[in-house]
Structure formats: C-alpha cells, structure tokens
Design a protein around this motif. Structure first.
Motif, PDB file in Angstrom:
ATOM      1  N   HIS A 105       0.858  -1.188   0.000  1.00  0.00           N
ATOM      2  CA  HIS A 105       0.000   0.000   0.000  1.00  0.00           C
ATOM      3  C   HIS A 105       0.891   1.234   0.000  1.00  0.00           C
ATOM      4  N   ASN A 107       1.466   4.902   0.921  1.00  0.00           N
ATOM      5  CA  ASN A 107       0.937   5.887   1.867  1.00  0.00           C
ATOM      6  C   ASN A 107       1.119   7.303   1.331  1.00  0.00           C
ATOM      7  N   CYS A 108       0.532   7.544   0.184  1.00  0.00           N
ATOM      8  CA  CYS A 108       0.556   8.889  -0.413  1.00  0.00           C
ATOM      9  C   CYS A 108      -0.460   8.927  -1.548  1.00  0.00           C
ATOM     10  N   ARG A 109      -1.166  10.055  -1.643  1.00  0.00           N
ATOM     11  CA  ARG A 109      -2.083  10.273  -2.766  1.00  0.00           C
ATOM     12  C   ARG A 109      -1.794  11.627  -3.413  1.00  0.00           C
ATOM     13  N   VAL A 166       0.363   3.581  -7.520  1.00  0.00           N
ATOM     14  CA  VAL A 166      -0.882   2.937  -7.089  1.00  0.00           C
ATOM     15  C   VAL A 166      -0.721   1.434  -7.250  1.00  0.00           C
ATOM     16  N   ALA A 197      -7.440   2.746   5.011  1.00  0.00           N
ATOM     17  CA  ALA A 197      -6.009   3.067   4.906  1.00  0.00           C
ATOM     18  C   ALA A 197      -5.797   4.567   4.906  1.00  0.00           C
ATOM     19  N   SER A 199      -3.707   7.343   3.483  1.00  0.00           N
ATOM     20  CA  SER A 199      -2.834   7.489   2.313  1.00  0.00           C
ATOM     21  C   SER A 199      -2.009   8.767   2.398  1.00  0.00           C
ATOM     22  N   CYS A 200      -1.209   8.857   3.434  1.00  0.00           N
ATOM     23  CA  CYS A 200      -0.316  10.009   3.602  1.00  0.00           C
ATOM     24  C   CYS A 200       0.837   9.589   4.500  1.00  0.00           C
TER      25      CYS A 200
END
Length: 277
Positions: A105, A107-109, A166, A197, A199-200
């Motif tokens: 996964h 951890n950033c979007r 992704v 989750a 995502s950062c």
C-alpha cells in the motif's frame, strides 16, 4: 638414468601426495557427514521460486532451510499464499495456520495534488530525482512518481497514476521489492483486503502542509475523535491505524476533511460496478 630419476621421483611424490590427501578427504567426509533431510528439496520444490526475499530470507532455498529448522513458519512465503503454505504444512506434517493475503500500500495520494519546487527532466528514477535538492516536490514525504517501484515489481502490480504510485492489489504478491526500492519509504506491506487506509506519510504541521499538498493529513484529529474503538490516532501530525482494533466501520473515512483516509473495499465495489455497466 639420472634424468629418468629426475622425472620419475617428482611424479611418484605428487601421486603419493594426491593419494594421501584423497584418502584424508574421504575419511573426513565420512567423519563429518550430515544426513540431508529429504524434506528440504520437497519444500524448495513447493515454494514459487521467485527468490524475491519477501519472506525475509535471501531466497527460496534459505526460506526452506529456515522452515525446516523451525526458524520460519510454514506460511512464511507471502508470494505463495495459502496454497503453498498448505503444501509445506503437509510436507512438515503440521497444520497450516490461517494465511492472509498481503499486498503493498502506498501511503501517499499526492501526485498532481502536490506542489513542486521545480520541474525535473533528469533520469526517470525516484532515487536519482531525490538526490537533486531532495527531489522536485515541496513535500519531503510524498511519492516522487518516477516509477522506481514500478520497475522493481516483478508482477506488474504497481503503476504511476496521476503522478503517484498505485498498487493493483489482486496482482500484488507482497514480495516487498517495491518497499525496498522506494527512497521515501512510503510503501508498506499490509493485510489485504485492507478496508481502511491512511494514504499520507507527511509529518508536516497542518498549516505548512496546506501550502504544499491539497490532500495530505493536517493532523486535525477528527478521525481520532470519531473512531469508536480507538483504532486511529494522530501522532506527530499524522493519522495511523491500529488494525488489531479497527472494525472497518468507515467513520474516519466519512469525517476526514482531506478525503485521504480511503475505504479500499468500497473503492473496489465501485470499480466493479463501473466495469459491469
């Protein structure tokens, strides 16, 4: 005669030494012989042969040896999953513990939502880009988006979408190669399906983060205050989830003002509905 002796004696001496050391090695091999456990080859055969290191060992042979010695469990291989775990359990004569699918996964979007310091036109590689003034992003925690993880993945399970990596969870084998390749250390191996989750990865203060990313965690603590099980907490300006406590109720997803806490299962349902329509 002297010339004959000069030739024969060295040959005899060398031959005698060869015979002596040969007998010595043969004797030593008998003394120090260790019977090989036939199960080792069977376990190696059962493993997928990826030699990816996702199990924490150097390769499949090392993993097999660790399983045989009890240093690793029969479900140590994340790539093989439940099927391989059951096969190895049968070889070892034990019952396989429940095996959960794992996947990476990111951890950033951030991606296109993250502000840039400069435009980078160098080698399309995250490691190379990060060496130039810390990388082109204002956020020092975010995904650089140059696909080092994509190149590292042997299963075509991770791609760059809108400037950020992704993971395609169904394809992911949790081998950990993307984790090792990421210079920002923002990719984690987690249980899949992972319903909730964060995502950062940024630990910047909220006011600072708002200036550099439109989607990052601002540490507002709304998620923490609304979680009924105390599974999500904000530490050093970043929300994190304790999956042993999380019941996937989605309250944190609903209250997050930045929409960075995602419900993966809900997203997959939507994707399936789009695909079927």
């Amino acid at each position: 005669m002297d010339s004959m002796q000069t030739f024969v004696y060295p040959v005899l001496i060398l031959g005698g030494l060869g015979l002596f050391f040969g007998l010595l090695l043969a004797f030593g091999s008998k003394i120090f012989h260790v019977d090989k456990d036939e199960r080792l080859d069977a376990i190696v055969e059962a493993l997928p042969g990826a030699n990816c290191g996702g199990c924490g060992f150097a390769g499949c042979s090392a993993c097999a040896s660790a399983i045989l010695s009890g240093e690793a469990t029969v479900n140590a291989c994340p790539v093989g999953g439940a099927k391989v775990a059951e096969a190895i359990a049968a070889i070892m004569g034990v019952e396989a513990a429940p095996t959960f699918k794992l996947s990476a996964h990111v951890n950033c979007r951030g991606g296109i939502n993250a502000k840039r310091k400069f435009e980078y036109d160098g080698i399309q590689d995250c490691v190379a880009a990060s060496k130039i003034a810390g990388g082109p992003l204002e956020c020092t925690y975010g995904c650089l988006g140059f696909g080092t993880c994509v190149k590292a993945c042997p299963y075509d399970a991770i791609h760059i979408v809108n400037g950020v990596a992704v993971v395609d969870a169904p394809k992911c084998k949790a081998c950990g190669k993307c984790v090792a390749a990421c210079p920002r250390h923002i990719i984690k191996i987690l249980k899949d399906p992972l319903d909730i989750a964060v995502s950062c990865s940024s630990h910047a203060r909220g006011a600072e983060l708002r200036k550099i990313c439109n989607i990052g965690c601002i540490g507002c603590m709304l998620c923490q205050r609304n979680c009924p099980t105390g599974a999500i907490t904000v530490t050093d300006n970043l929300a994190s989830i304790d999956y042993d406590k999380c019941i996937s109720c989605g309250k944190c997803v609903q209250v997050c003002p930045r929409k960075l806490i995602v419900d993966a299962s809900e997203s997959r349902v939507k994707d399936e509905e789009k695909a079927s329509s």
